[in-house]
Design a protein around this motif. Structure first.
Motif, mmCIF file in Angstrom:
data_model
loop_
_atom_site.group_PDB
_atom_site.id
_atom_site.type_symbol
_atom_site.label_atom_id
_atom_site.label_comp_id
_atom_site.label_asym_id
_atom_site.label_seq_id
_atom_site.Cartn_x
_atom_site.Cartn_y
_atom_site.Cartn_z
ATOM 1 N N ALA A 293 37.876 87.669 72.396
ATOM 2 C CA ALA A 293 37.314 86.956 71.417
ATOM 3 C C ALA A 293 36.138 87.612 70.437
ATOM 4 O O ALA A 293 35.091 87.491 70.281
ATOM 5 C CB ALA A 293 36.548 85.807 71.961
ATOM 6 N N THR A 294 36.771 88.649 69.777
ATOM 7 C CA THR A 294 36.212 89.798 69.126
ATOM 8 C C THR A 294 36.354 89.349 67.389
ATOM 9 O O THR A 294 35.819 90.187 66.788
ATOM 10 C CB THR A 294 36.632 90.960 69.471
ATOM 11 O OG1 THR A 294 38.147 91.105 69.058
ATOM 12 C CG2 THR A 294 36.310 91.393 70.792
ATOM 13 N N GLY A 295 36.603 88.349 67.023
ATOM 14 C CA GLY A 295 36.678 87.963 65.655
ATOM 15 C C GLY A 295 37.273 88.873 64.887
ATOM 16 O O GLY A 295 38.513 89.363 65.016
ATOM 17 N N ILE A 296 36.624 89.513 63.885
ATOM 18 C CA ILE A 296 37.012 90.496 62.847
ATOM 19 C C ILE A 296 37.995 91.708 63.561
ATOM 20 O O ILE A 296 38.618 92.536 62.828
ATOM 21 C CB ILE A 296 36.206 90.702 61.654
ATOM 22 C CG1 ILE A 296 35.084 91.539 62.355
ATOM 23 C CG2 ILE A 296 35.702 89.721 60.786
ATOM 24 C CD1 ILE A 296 34.118 92.416 61.227
ATOM 25 N N HIS A 297 37.455 92.045 64.712
ATOM 26 C CA HIS A 297 37.911 93.170 65.282
ATOM 27 C C HIS A 297 38.951 92.909 66.103
ATOM 28 O O HIS A 297 39.767 94.024 66.876
ATOM 29 C CB HIS A 297 36.964 93.837 66.256
ATOM 30 C CG HIS A 297 35.477 94.185 65.434
ATOM 31 N ND1 HIS A 297 35.363 95.049 64.638
ATOM 32 C CD2 HIS A 297 34.332 93.423 65.493
ATOM 33 C CE1 HIS A 297 34.345 95.215 64.196
ATOM 34 N NE2 HIS A 297 33.475 94.163 64.580
ATOM 35 N N ALA A 298 39.474 91.816 66.577
ATOM 36 C CA ALA A 298 40.514 91.372 67.342
ATOM 37 C C ALA A 298 42.155 92.336 66.723
ATOM 38 O O ALA A 298 42.604 92.655 67.762
ATOM 39 C CB ALA A 298 41.035 89.878 67.320
ATOM 40 N N PRO A 299 42.252 92.292 65.675
ATOM 41 C CA PRO A 299 43.643 92.868 65.281
ATOM 42 C C PRO A 299 43.743 94.478 65.858
ATOM 43 O O PRO A 299 44.563 94.909 66.214
ATOM 44 C CB PRO A 299 43.497 92.820 63.890
ATOM 45 C CG PRO A 299 42.856 91.827 63.286
ATOM 46 C CD PRO A 299 41.482 91.822 64.493
ATOM 47 N N LEU B 112 49.268 96.943 71.426
ATOM 48 C CA LEU B 112 50.009 96.223 72.196
ATOM 49 C C LEU B 112 51.078 95.527 71.540
ATOM 50 O O LEU B 112 51.868 94.819 72.181
ATOM 51 C CB LEU B 112 49.196 95.038 73.040
ATOM 52 C CG LEU B 112 47.762 95.321 73.491
ATOM 53 C CD1 LEU B 112 47.016 94.042 73.927
ATOM 54 C CD2 LEU B 112 47.902 96.110 74.699
ATOM 55 N N GLY B 113 51.365 95.884 70.151
ATOM 56 C CA GLY B 113 52.462 95.198 69.628
ATOM 57 C C GLY B 113 52.398 93.957 69.159
ATOM 58 O O GLY B 113 53.094 93.283 68.785
ATOM 59 N N LEU B 114 51.023 93.459 69.043
ATOM 60 C CA LEU B 114 50.733 92.275 68.653
ATOM 61 C C LEU B 114 49.932 92.119 67.329
ATOM 62 O O LEU B 114 49.276 92.914 67.275
ATOM 63 C CB LEU B 114 49.775 91.282 69.657
ATOM 64 C CG LEU B 114 50.369 91.238 71.116
ATOM 65 C CD1 LEU B 114 49.488 90.569 72.020
ATOM 66 C CD2 LEU B 114 51.555 90.250 70.742
ATOM 67 N N ASP B 115 50.367 91.158 66.479
ATOM 68 C CA ASP B 115 49.962 91.184 65.293
ATOM 69 C C ASP B 115 49.135 89.996 64.922
ATOM 70 O O ASP B 115 49.467 88.625 65.034
ATOM 71 C CB ASP B 115 50.858 91.326 64.104
ATOM 72 C CG ASP B 115 50.325 91.119 62.729
ATOM 73 O OD1 ASP B 115 49.375 91.516 62.414
ATOM 74 O OD2 ASP B 115 50.934 90.438 61.840
ATOM 75 N N LEU B 116 47.737 89.873 64.509
ATOM 76 C CA LEU B 116 46.870 88.942 63.910
ATOM 77 C C LEU B 116 46.491 89.293 62.746
ATOM 78 O O LEU B 116 45.709 89.942 62.339
ATOM 79 C CB LEU B 116 45.790 88.788 64.926
ATOM 80 C CG LEU B 116 44.796 87.583 64.504
ATOM 81 C CD1 LEU B 116 45.370 86.350 64.489
ATOM 82 C CD2 LEU B 116 43.507 87.636 65.354
ATOM 83 N N PRO B 117 47.322 88.519 61.503
ATOM 84 C CA PRO B 117 46.885 88.859 60.257
ATOM 85 C C PRO B 117 45.786 88.089 59.834
ATOM 86 O O PRO B 117 45.597 86.846 59.844
ATOM 87 C CB PRO B 117 48.213 88.262 59.530
ATOM 88 C CG PRO B 117 48.442 87.220 60.454
ATOM 89 C CD PRO B 117 48.285 87.763 61.741
#
Length: 385
Positions: free
Chosen positions: A199-205, A211-216
């Protein structure tokens, strides 16, 4: 080994830590800077249902129901007041926007009124400028004080046994096969856990990418100004039809006002108070916009000015998901500038997901995987706070 590790000390993380700890499970929360250091601290502090996407509205309604009892539940003041939300129309074109908003929101079952002229607005909020043409008014909305609210959740969590590690950042999630098994701090400490909530906001990506996961995310800057204490002017939160200004009066009399969103040409991982400092032109624009709808702003002494970042997703809805293809991982990020008000319910949902309980809400609109191969154009943020 804690049952759950939470990465991020905003309202979502702190509320989740509280709900997990009071359910009798061990939980450790890591926050790289200080509690509410980013979005949950700079925010306007609105607790609103009005203007929500239909997918978010059930969460917002449930959050409003819970906010009213939080001071007693948490044993600390959150500053919550339920005095309503005004969304103002300054032009004829904005009048149509507000009129349509009211129709849509009523269709979703929300109690919201259309105020057709300035007299109707000033009957509720006399401090609003005579030039404002119309407004929506949602009496069930309100506001709270962001930093005290987050600290209240964290303190209550600690009383139930949660470990709050302020000033300790996480640089990586530890993966073993298809599961997350813990975190590694910036100091190299390895902390194992059964589940990890990100739950890190702007640092999540930056933590999801390995891990091969994308949060644009598009990272946008908001300018915030706080005045010196003033006599009582108005009780509501106000916004405007195109979301380029908003504000409220805090309990101690200070005005807290914000602009719309602007570009921020820096790397999220390197933000500092200096890189967040609004430009003089942005400050002038903020004062001008607010003064147009709240004339008292022109004579208010300025106490503080700061900038905050918004983690804006393509559809302006958050990712809240425990089914990412990696066991043990719960993602909660991308709240797009309007996560504070629903924070108590987000915490409940995250606790349910981490403890493998069935949440009481439909989370399908918030799946992380919805962004994969998406051709949907980026949305325009219509309201923050």
């Amino acid at each position: 080994m804690p049952d759950v590790v939470i990465v991020g000390g905003g309202i979502s993380g702190a509320a989740a830590a509280y709900d997990i700890a009071r359910a009798g499970h061990s939980v450790t929360l890591f926050e790289a800077r200080s509690l509410a250091a980013m979005a949950s601290g700079w925010t306007l502090g609105g607790v609103r249902q009005s203007g929500r996407d239909p997918a978010e509205l059930p969460l917002a309604k449930a959050a409003v129901a819970r906010w009213g009892g939080l001071d007693e539940e948490l044993g600390a003041a959150t500053g919550y007041r339920r005095r309503g939300n005004l969304r103002l129309a300054r032009t004829e074109a904005e009048v149509e926007v507000i009129r349509e908003l009211v129709v849509q929101q009523r269709g979703l079952g929300l109690e919201i009124d259309y105020l057709p002229d300035n007299a109707a607005i000033r009957a509720i909020a006399p401090a609003i400028a005579p030039s404002v043409l119309a407004a929506s008014f949602c009496p069930g909305d309100g506001h709270a004080d962001p930093i005290p609210a987050v600290r209240a959740f964290a303190a209550a969590a600690a009383r139930h046994g949660a470990v709050i590690r302020d000033g300790v950042g996480v640089r990586a999630l530890i993966r073993s096969g298809d599961a997350i098994t813990g975190v590694e701090t910036h100091e190299g400490e390895i902390v194992s856990a059964g589940r990890v909530i990100l739950a890190t906001g702007i640092h999540a990506p930056e933590l999801l990418a390995p891990l091969g996961l994308d949060l644009p995310l598009r990272i946008r800057l908001v300018c915030v100004l706080q005045s010196v204490p003033l006599p009582p002017l108005f009780e509501q939160v106000f916004g405007v039809a195109n979301a380029d200004a908003a504000g409220r009066q805090e309990i101690d009399g200070r005005l807290r006002v914000t602009t719309g969103i602007g570009d921020w040409p820096h790397e999220p991982g390197s933000w500092s108070p200096d890189t967040l400092a609004p430009r003089a032109a942005d400050i002038a624009t903020l004062i001008d916009r607010v003064t147009q709808v709240l004339p008292a702003m022109a004579d208010a002494g300025v106490s503080r000015i700061w900038g905050g970042l918004i983690d804006l997703t393509p559809d302006a809805l958050p990712a809240i998901d425990a089914h990412t293809g990696i066991d043990g991982l719960v993602v909660a990020a991308g709240f797009s500038g309007h996560g504070f008000g629903i924070g108590p319910i987000t915490g409940e949902i995250l606790a349910d997901l981490a403890l493998m309980r069935q949440p009481r809400f439909d989370l399908s609109p918030f799946k992380l995987g919805r962004f994969a191969d998406s051709t949907t154009p980026d949305s325009v943020l219509t309201l923050h706070g």
